[in-house]
Design an enzyme around this catalytic site. Structure first.
Site, PDB file in Angstrom:
ATOM      1  N   GLY A  14       0.777  -1.240   0.000  1.00  0.00           N
ATOM      2  CA  GLY A  14       0.000   0.000   0.000  1.00  0.00           C
ATOM      3  C   GLY A  14       0.805   1.285   0.000  1.00  0.00           C
ATOM      4  O   GLY A  14       0.371   2.290   0.571  1.00  0.00           O
ATOM      5  N   ASN A  16       1.277   3.161  -2.588  1.00  0.00           N
ATOM      6  CA  ASN A  16       0.474   4.124  -3.372  1.00  0.00           C
ATOM      7  C   ASN A  16      -0.685   4.662  -2.536  1.00  0.00           C
ATOM      8  O   ASN A  16      -0.989   5.855  -2.583  1.00  0.00           O
ATOM      9  CB  ASN A  16      -0.026   3.493  -4.666  1.00  0.00           C
ATOM     10  N   ARG A  68     -15.648 -15.100  -9.663  1.00  0.00           N
ATOM     11  CA  ARG A  68     -15.108 -13.743  -9.692  1.00  0.00           C
ATOM     12  C   ARG A  68     -16.198 -12.676  -9.780  1.00  0.00           C
ATOM     13  O   ARG A  68     -16.097 -11.605  -9.200  1.00  0.00           O
ATOM     14  CB  ARG A  68     -14.107 -13.596 -10.838  1.00  0.00           C
ATOM     15  N   ASN A 110      -6.395   2.670 -12.494  1.00  0.00           N
ATOM     16  CA  ASN A 110      -5.348   1.725 -12.084  1.00  0.00           C
ATOM     17  C   ASN A 110      -3.989   2.371 -12.307  1.00  0.00           C
ATOM     18  O   ASN A 110      -3.832   3.202 -13.200  1.00  0.00           O
ATOM     19  CB  ASN A 110      -5.440   0.433 -12.912  1.00  0.00           C
ATOM     20  N   HIS A 112       0.013   1.311 -13.106  1.00  0.00           N
ATOM     21  CA  HIS A 112       0.788   0.170 -13.600  1.00  0.00           C
ATOM     22  C   HIS A 112       2.255   0.590 -13.741  1.00  0.00           C
ATOM     23  O   HIS A 112       2.543   1.661 -14.283  1.00  0.00           O
ATOM     24  CB  HIS A 112       0.217  -0.261 -14.966  1.00  0.00           C
ATOM     25  N   ASP A 144     -10.752  -0.794 -18.181  1.00  0.00           N
ATOM     26  CA  ASP A 144     -11.815  -1.353 -19.026  1.00  0.00           C
ATOM     27  C   ASP A 144     -11.786  -2.872 -18.841  1.00  0.00           C
ATOM     28  O   ASP A 144     -11.180  -3.370 -17.891  1.00  0.00           O
ATOM     29  CB  ASP A 144     -11.652  -0.912 -20.496  1.00  0.00           C
ATOM     30  N   GLU A 177       5.308   6.827  -9.422  1.00  0.00           N
ATOM     31  CA  GLU A 177       3.921   6.355  -9.243  1.00  0.00           C
ATOM     32  C   GLU A 177       3.233   7.208  -8.186  1.00  0.00           C
ATOM     33  O   GLU A 177       2.079   7.626  -8.337  1.00  0.00           O
ATOM     34  CB  GLU A 177       3.893   4.892  -8.791  1.00  0.00           C
TER      35      GLU A 177
HETATM   36  C1  GRF Z   1       2.808  -0.810  -7.765  1.00  0.00           C
HETATM   37  O1  GRF Z   1       4.033  -0.969  -8.424  1.00  0.00           O
HETATM   38  C2  GRF Z   1       1.692  -0.620  -8.756  1.00  0.00           C
HETATM   39  O2  GRF Z   1       2.090   0.042  -9.918  1.00  0.00           O
HETATM   40  C3  GRF Z   1       1.314  -2.049  -9.093  1.00  0.00           C
HETATM   41  O3  GRF Z   1       1.424  -2.733  -7.870  1.00  0.00           O
HETATM   42  C4  GRF Z   1       2.372  -2.070  -7.031  1.00  0.00           C
HETATM   43  C5  GRF Z   1       1.687  -1.756  -5.751  1.00  0.00           C
HETATM   44  O4  GRF Z   1       2.549  -1.229  -4.794  1.00  0.00           O
HETATM   45  N1  GRF Z   1       0.004  -2.097  -9.683  1.00  0.00           N
HETATM   46  P1  GRF Z   1       1.992  -0.618  -3.451  1.00  0.00           P
HETATM   47  O5  GRF Z   1       1.172  -1.718  -2.762  1.00  0.00           O
HETATM   48  O6  GRF Z   1       1.145   0.578  -3.776  1.00  0.00           O
HETATM   49  O7  GRF Z   1       3.202  -0.257  -2.644  1.00  0.00           O
END
Ligand code: GRF
Length: 216
Positions: A14, A16, A68, A110, A112, A144, A177
């Site tokens: 987590g 991000n 799912r 999202n 990435h 999407d 990010e």
């Molecule tokens: C990040 O690199 C994000 O781009 C990818 O998964 C990772 C998550 O990292 N989708 P965090 O849990 O936010 O540290």
């Protein structure tokens, strides 16, 4: 400005999520996190949420093996219960089904860790090094029905250096990010993102990517 209500879905550490929490606290993001949901009981994301007095919910993936769509219906209901306006996937390690997408059309983002459409999927920093590309980076996009295929909002670029390892490249990308995700959310909150086919245009002002050219 009115605060947009976010629902964050995260399976892991987590970081991000943390950057979004920090940017909200520092008034760089007009948003509030209504709920953090994880499919993993031990996800550090849930602990981060609790530490910041944010509602943290675990919806176990185990109970929905091979179902799912049913899992996503429960997710959607939980998000709706908290009046979430924008769903942010932040290291959420599940494929999203049409059930969730229909509940939040063009309202799921999202992040990435590669320059899409190159290197979708998993372990992409390693894949970028092994392929020998000279630049990689990160992408925030609308979700999407495909795997990392939705319209791109913002990207940031980093060089790949000769002695890079998966770990240090991942770290360099992660720092960006943390900046671009909040930037994309803020543009969404301000109503400045306009989707035209595959293209996302930024209304009134700088493009999403202006500040995010190469930053080693
Ligand atoms: C990040 O690199 C994000 O781009 C990818 O998964 C990772 C998550 O990292 N989708 P965090 O849990 O936010 O540290």
């Amino acid at each position: 400005m009115k605060k947009i209500k976010l629902g964050i879905l995260a399976s892991g550490r987590g970081s991000n999520l943390q950057s979004i929490i920090d940017n909200i606290k520092q008034n760089r993001l007009s948003a509030e996190i209504a709920v953090v949901i994880s499919d993993q009981p031990e996800a550090y994301s849930l602990e981060r949420a609790q530490k910041n007095n944010i509602t943290a919910v675990h919806i176990s993936a185990r109970d929905y093996k091979g179902k799912r769509e049913e899992y996503d219906a429960v997710l959607a209901a939980e998000l709706q219960k908290h009046r979430v306006e924008l769903v942010c996937l932040a290291g959420f390690m599940r494929i999203i089904t049409p059930t969730l997408i229909k509940a939040f059309p063009n309202r799921i983002l999202n992040i990435h860790p590669a320059l899409l459409p190159a290197f979708p999927g998993l372990h992409v920093q390693k894949a970028a090094i092994e392929h020998g590309v000279k630049f990689s980076g990160c992408t925030v996009h609308f979700v999407d029905g495909g795997m990392d295929t939705g319209p791109i909002i913002i990207q940031a670029v980093v060089p790949i250096l000769d002695n890079d390892t998966e770990d240090n490249l991942s770290e360099r990308i992660l720092r960006l990010e943390h900046r671009i995700y909040s930037r994309a959310i803020q543009l969404y909150a301000e109503g400045r993102l306009k989707i035209e086919g595959r293209r996302v245009k930024v209304l009134n002002g700088k493009t999403a990517t202006d500040d995010f050219l190469i930053n080693p």
